[in-house]
Enzyme design. Structure first.
Site, PDB file in Angstrom:
ATOM      1  N   HIS A 377      34.147  24.640  78.630  1.00 38.32           N
ATOM      2  CA  HIS A 377      33.356  23.536  78.081  1.00 38.32           C
ATOM      3  C   HIS A 377      34.167  22.805  77.023  1.00 38.32           C
ATOM      4  O   HIS A 377      34.962  23.404  76.292  1.00 38.32           O
ATOM      5  CB  HIS A 377      32.023  24.019  77.506  1.00 38.32           C
ATOM      6  CG  HIS A 377      32.125  25.163  76.550  1.00 38.32           C
ATOM      7  ND1 HIS A 377      32.395  26.466  76.944  1.00 38.32           N
ATOM      8  CD2 HIS A 377      31.978  25.224  75.193  1.00 38.32           C
ATOM      9  CE1 HIS A 377      32.392  27.264  75.898  1.00 38.32           C
ATOM     10  NE2 HIS A 377      32.159  26.532  74.810  1.00 38.32           N
ATOM     11  N   HIS A 379      33.898  20.530  73.674  1.00 33.19           N
ATOM     12  CA  HIS A 379      33.070  20.071  72.562  1.00 33.19           C
ATOM     13  C   HIS A 379      33.493  18.641  72.223  1.00 33.19           C
ATOM     14  O   HIS A 379      34.676  18.395  71.959  1.00 33.19           O
ATOM     15  CB  HIS A 379      33.274  20.948  71.324  1.00 33.19           C
ATOM     16  CG  HIS A 379      32.828  22.359  71.485  1.00 33.19           C
ATOM     17  ND1 HIS A 379      31.589  22.801  71.067  1.00 33.19           N
ATOM     18  CD2 HIS A 379      33.455  23.446  72.009  1.00 33.19           C
ATOM     19  CE1 HIS A 379      31.472  24.094  71.313  1.00 33.19           C
ATOM     20  NE2 HIS A 379      32.600  24.508  71.889  1.00 33.19           N
TER      21      HIS A 379
END
Length: 391
Positions: A377, A379
Site C-alpha cells: 500500500h 500512503h
C-alpha cells in the site's frame, strides 16, 4: 529413447535453442544437419517445441514429404535466431522460417509457410483446404487471439500482448479457446475439425493444444481445453500418426522444461501467493467498510482510519497477486505498480480531499520499514508541509 532436455531449457515456443540440443534429437524426428539439407528444395528452420512450426511439420508429415522436399533443421545450425544469417531469412528472429532453395525465396510466419507448402505440394497427400470456411476462420482466430499472448504460459516475464499481468493474459487465453470452441461442429462425418478431411485448422490448433493441455493445469485451469476441443484433440492424437508424431515431439521438450524447473518461478504456476488474507482483503470485498475515495478495475484508494496528516489516503492493488510488500515486486508487477502510482498522483492533486501543493508518497516495506499490513500500500499524505528526515 528419451531426449536429454535439461540442456534446452533456454528455448521458448518461439525462441532460441542451445547448440548442444542438436545432439539430442529424438530418433522419431525428421531433423537433419544443415550439411544434409543443402540439396533439399526447401529448408524449414524449427525446433520441436514450437507450436507455430509444428503446424508446418504436421502438413509435411501428412503429405509424406521427404527431406529432399522439406528438410527440417535447427536454427542453431546457422547461429541461432539472433544471428545475422537467420535474421536475413526472418527479420523478426522468430520461428519458423523457410528457405526455398529452388526459388531463392525466404519465408517467415507459420501461416505463410504452411500455405506455401500446401500450394507447392498440392498433389501430395491431403490439400488441407476442405470446402469449409471454418478451416480458415479457426486458423485466423488462433493466430490473432492465441498466438499473440501464448507467452503467458511459459515465458519468465512479459509483456503478454495488451494484458498488464500474466493472470489477465491466462484468463483471456482461456476465453479465446472457448471462442474457437464455438466454431467446432461435432455433427460432422469425420475425426477432424471440418469433417472427414484434415484441414489447416487441425494443423494450426493441434500443436497449441498440446502445450495448453500440459501447461494450463499449472495455472489451476481445469480442464485445460473446452469439451469439444478436448474430444477432437484426443481423437486425432490417437488415430492419426502424424498428429501422434507432433504430440510426441512436443511432449519430450515439455518434459525437459518440467525437469529443469521452468515454471518454478512463474507467478500463478510454480510461484503462488500463499500468504494469509489481511484487513485490506476484507475492505476490497466490502466486508469491512472504508471511506473509498477512488476505485478502478485494479486499484482501490481509501482514507486511513488513523491519519498521520490532514489528508491521508491509502492506495492498494485490488488483487494482491503475491505483492505483499514492495521488496517482493518483480517484472510480473510492473503494470500494477504503475497503475498504483498513477492513482496516487491523482489523489495528491485532489483539493477536496485536503491536499495542497504536493504530497508525500510513502511505502513502508517489511518489519524494519514499519509495514503493518502485508498487502502493498502507498500512503499519500498531505495538507501540511512535510519535514525531513521523516523518522
Amino acid at each position: 529413447m528419451k531426449v536429454i532436455l535439461q540442456l534446452i531449457v533456454a528455448s521458448v515456443l518461439c525462441g532460441a535453442v542451445p547448440t548442444m540440443a542438436l545432439a539430442s534429437v529424438s530418433p522419431t524426428s525428421k531433423w537433419v544437419p544443415l550439411s544434409e539439407a543443402k540439396s533439399s528444395r526447401a529448408i524449414l528452420y524449427d525446433v520441436p517445441i514450437s507450436n507455430n512450426g509444428a503446424r508446418v511439420r504436421l502438413i509435411v508429415y501428412k503429405k509424406e514429404l521427404t527431406s529432399q522436399d522439406v528438410a527440417i533443421v535447427y536454427p542453431t545450425e546457422i547461429g541461432g535466431l539472433g544471428s545475422e544469417e537467420y535474421l536475413k531469412i526472418n527479420p523478426q528472429g522468430k520461428m519458423p522460417a523457410m528457405v526455398c532453395q529452388d526459388t531463392g525465396l525466404n519465408l517467415a510466419e507459420s501461416d505463410t509457410i504452411a500455405r506455401y507448402v500446401m500450394s507447392k505440394h498440392a498433389n501430395a497427400g491431403p490439400s488441407f483446404q476442405p470446402e469449409n470456411p471454418k478451416s480458415n476462420l479457426i486458423s485466423r482466430l488462433h493466430d490473432i487471439y492465441l498466438t499473440t499472448i501464448q507467452g503467458c504460459l511459459y515465458k519468465a516475464e512479459g509483456p503478454f500482448g495488451i494484458y498488464g499481468t500474466r493472470k489477465e493474459a491466462v484468463k483471456e487465453f482461456s476465453r479465446q479457446l472457448n471462442v474457437i470452441e464455438d466454431q467446432i461442429d461435432e455433427q460432422n462425418d469425420g475425426i477432424y475439425l471440418c469433417g472427414a478431411e484434415v484441414s489447416l485448422a487441425d494443423a494450426t490448433l493441434f500443436p497449441t493444444c498440446v502445450s495448453v493441455s500440459y501447461i494450463m493445469p499449472k495455472f489451476d485451469v481445469n480442464p485445460p481445453l473446452p469439451p469439444k476441443m478436448t474430444r477432437w484433440f484426443n481423437t486425432v492424437r490417437a488415430q492419426d500418426p502424424a498428429f501422434t508424431k507432433v504430440y510426441d515431439e512436443m511432449m519430450e521438450w515439455l518434459a525437459g522444461w518440467e525437469e529443469s524447473g521452468r515454471w518454478d518461478n512463474i507467478l500463478g504456476a510454480g510461484w503462488r501467493d500463499e500468504e494469509p488474507e489481511t484487513l485490506f482483503d476484507k475492505i476490497i470485498s466490502g466486508d469491512i467498510p472504508a471511506a473509498v475515495v477512488k476505485e478502478t478495475d485494479h486499484v482501490l484508494a481509501f482514507k486511513d482510519i488513523n491519519p498521520a496528516a490532514p489528508a491521508h489516503v491509502l492506495v492498494i492493488p485490488k488483487d494482491r497477486n503475491a505483492l505483499t510488500r514492495l521488496s517482493k515486486a518483480t517484472n510480473e508487477h510492473a503494470d500494477i505498480l504503475g497503475k498504483i502510482m498513477v492513482v496516487a498522483a491523482e489523489i495528491s492533486r485532489d483539493k477536496e480531499l485536503g491536499f495542497g501543493d504536493g504530497a508525500r508518497m510513502v511505502i513502508n516495506d517489511g518489519p524494519d520499514g514499519g509495514q503493518e499490513v502485508m498487502h502493498l500500500h502507498v500512503h499519500v499524505l498531505g495538507g501540511r508541509a512535510m519535514q525531513w528526515p521523516p523518522g
